[in-house]
Design a protein around this motif. Sequence first.
Motif, PDB file in Angstrom:
ATOM      1  N   UNK A 114      33.273  33.020  41.196  1.00 26.28           N
ATOM      2  CA  UNK A 114      33.298  32.478  39.846  1.00 26.28           C
ATOM      3  C   UNK A 114      32.623  33.334  38.795  1.00 26.28           C
ATOM      4  N   UNK A 115      32.292  34.589  39.126  1.00 26.98           N
ATOM      5  CA  UNK A 115      31.541  35.432  38.186  1.00 26.98           C
ATOM      6  C   UNK A 115      32.396  35.962  37.045  1.00 26.98           C
ATOM      7  N   UNK A 116      33.722  36.063  37.250  1.00 26.52           N
ATOM      8  CA  UNK A 116      34.589  36.681  36.253  1.00 26.52           C
ATOM      9  C   UNK A 116      35.614  35.690  35.715  1.00 26.52           C
ATOM     10  N   UNK A 117      36.036  35.947  34.480  1.00 24.99           N
ATOM     11  CA  UNK A 117      37.130  35.192  33.879  1.00 24.99           C
ATOM     12  C   UNK A 117      37.907  36.135  32.980  1.00 24.99           C
ATOM     13  N   UNK A 118      39.188  35.867  32.816  1.00 33.59           N
ATOM     14  CA  UNK A 118      40.001  36.672  31.911  1.00 33.59           C
ATOM     15  C   UNK A 118      39.673  36.325  30.470  1.00 33.59           C
ATOM     16  N   UNK A 151      51.995  43.099  35.326  1.00 33.46           N
ATOM     17  CA  UNK A 151      51.203  43.831  36.315  1.00 33.46           C
ATOM     18  C   UNK A 151      49.878  44.300  35.718  1.00 33.46           C
ATOM     19  N   UNK A 152      48.809  44.168  36.494  1.00 37.68           N
ATOM     20  CA  UNK A 152      47.481  44.623  36.099  1.00 37.68           C
ATOM     21  C   UNK A 152      46.845  45.340  37.286  1.00 37.68           C
ATOM     22  N   UNK A 153      46.201  46.469  37.016  1.00 37.87           N
ATOM     23  CA  UNK A 153      45.416  47.180  38.028  1.00 37.87           C
ATOM     24  C   UNK A 153      43.948  47.078  37.637  1.00 37.87           C
ATOM     25  N   UNK A 154      43.106  46.604  38.542  1.00 34.93           N
ATOM     26  CA  UNK A 154      41.679  46.465  38.263  1.00 34.93           C
ATOM     27  C   UNK A 154      40.910  47.514  39.060  1.00 34.93           C
ATOM     28  N   UNK A 212      37.927  41.466  44.906  1.00 38.47           N
ATOM     29  CA  UNK A 212      38.696  40.274  45.249  1.00 38.47           C
ATOM     30  C   UNK A 212      38.484  39.172  44.220  1.00 38.47           C
ATOM     31  N   UNK A 213      37.256  39.001  43.757  1.00 39.39           N
ATOM     32  CA  UNK A 213      36.977  37.983  42.748  1.00 39.39           C
ATOM     33  C   UNK A 213      37.607  38.360  41.408  1.00 39.39           C
ATOM     34  N   UNK A 214      37.584  39.660  41.059  1.00 36.21           N
ATOM     35  CA  UNK A 214      38.237  40.109  39.829  1.00 36.21           C
ATOM     36  C   UNK A 214      39.740  39.869  39.894  1.00 36.21           C
ATOM     37  N   UNK A 215      40.336  40.154  41.034  1.00 32.98           N
ATOM     38  CA  UNK A 215      41.776  39.908  41.216  1.00 32.98           C
ATOM     39  C   UNK A 215      42.077  38.419  41.077  1.00 32.98           C
ATOM     40  N   UNK A 216      41.239  37.570  41.670  1.00 33.13           N
ATOM     41  CA  UNK A 216      41.450  36.123  41.562  1.00 33.13           C
ATOM     42  C   UNK A 216      41.464  35.669  40.109  1.00 33.13           C
ATOM     43  N   UNK A 268      51.302  40.507  39.148  1.00 35.36           N
ATOM     44  CA  UNK A 268      51.183  41.599  40.122  1.00 35.36           C
ATOM     45  C   UNK A 268      49.843  42.280  39.874  1.00 35.36           C
ATOM     46  N   UNK A 269      48.840  41.941  40.680  1.00 36.64           N
ATOM     47  CA  UNK A 269      47.488  42.473  40.476  1.00 36.64           C
ATOM     48  C   UNK A 269      47.142  43.378  41.648  1.00 36.64           C
ATOM     49  N   UNK A 270      46.705  44.604  41.336  1.00 39.43           N
ATOM     50  CA  UNK A 270      46.354  45.572  42.368  1.00 39.43           C
ATOM     51  C   UNK A 270      44.930  46.058  42.135  1.00 39.43           C
ATOM     52  N   UNK A 271      44.307  46.525  43.207  1.00 39.23           N
ATOM     53  CA  UNK A 271      42.898  46.913  43.152  1.00 39.23           C
ATOM     54  C   UNK A 271      42.738  48.378  43.544  1.00 39.23           C
ATOM     55  N   UNK A 272      41.871  49.070  42.800  1.00 36.49           N
ATOM     56  CA  UNK A 272      41.611  50.499  43.007  1.00 36.49           C
ATOM     57  C   UNK A 272      40.117  50.726  42.896  1.00 36.49           C
TER      58      UNK A 272
END
Length: 222
Positions: A159-163, A170-173, A185-189, A198-202
Amino acid sequence: MTLLALIASGLRDALTFWLPLACAGCDAPDVSLCDGCRAALVPRPSRRHAGPSLPIVCGLRFEGIAARVIRAFKEEGRTALARDLAPALAAALAASVPPGARVTTVPSSSAAFRRRGYRPVDLLVRRAGRRPERLLRLRRSPEDQRGLGDRARRENVRGAFAARRPLDGAVVVVDDVVTTGATLAEAVRALRAAGATDVRAVALAHTPRRSGSRDESEVIMT
């Protein structure tokens, strides 16, 4: 840039001028990063997994010279090292960013920004040739993750992040170093909850698995 950030930047410049320069990787004198240490930062894209449904593409392993250079960049104010670290992040992004995707970063706390005077991940993304957008905000500041186990890390960032706004597409974080993947994982959520489809993590780098466990990273051929 805030007044505090300007002061921090001025102090870093003054220290760079007056203190002897040494290689961030091996302490060789009179060079910011020697050729040998720069060679250790050659991109090695690989894929880690934070749970069964979140692959994270990383540009380097966070160990040895790479770890020392990343720490110097983040904690010692040596922002010029972003130029040397950027190729590894650029390679990870190239393997991850679908056409038309927006790129964002895991947000840092106000206290971290005041202390450093810059946002390390945003700077790396720009040096890697991408334009980061501030799509996430901190709802609360998690505790330091160092020393926490996998479950404690997940609970710490829950719960630390919110948009900042509704999203789609599509978003890449991007983050700097991934250990268990709990933060990404929390940022993607949070991005998915705001509507991103479409959310991807790098990450710039990943820490090797602890001794006695299997390193589940998969090398990505480029």
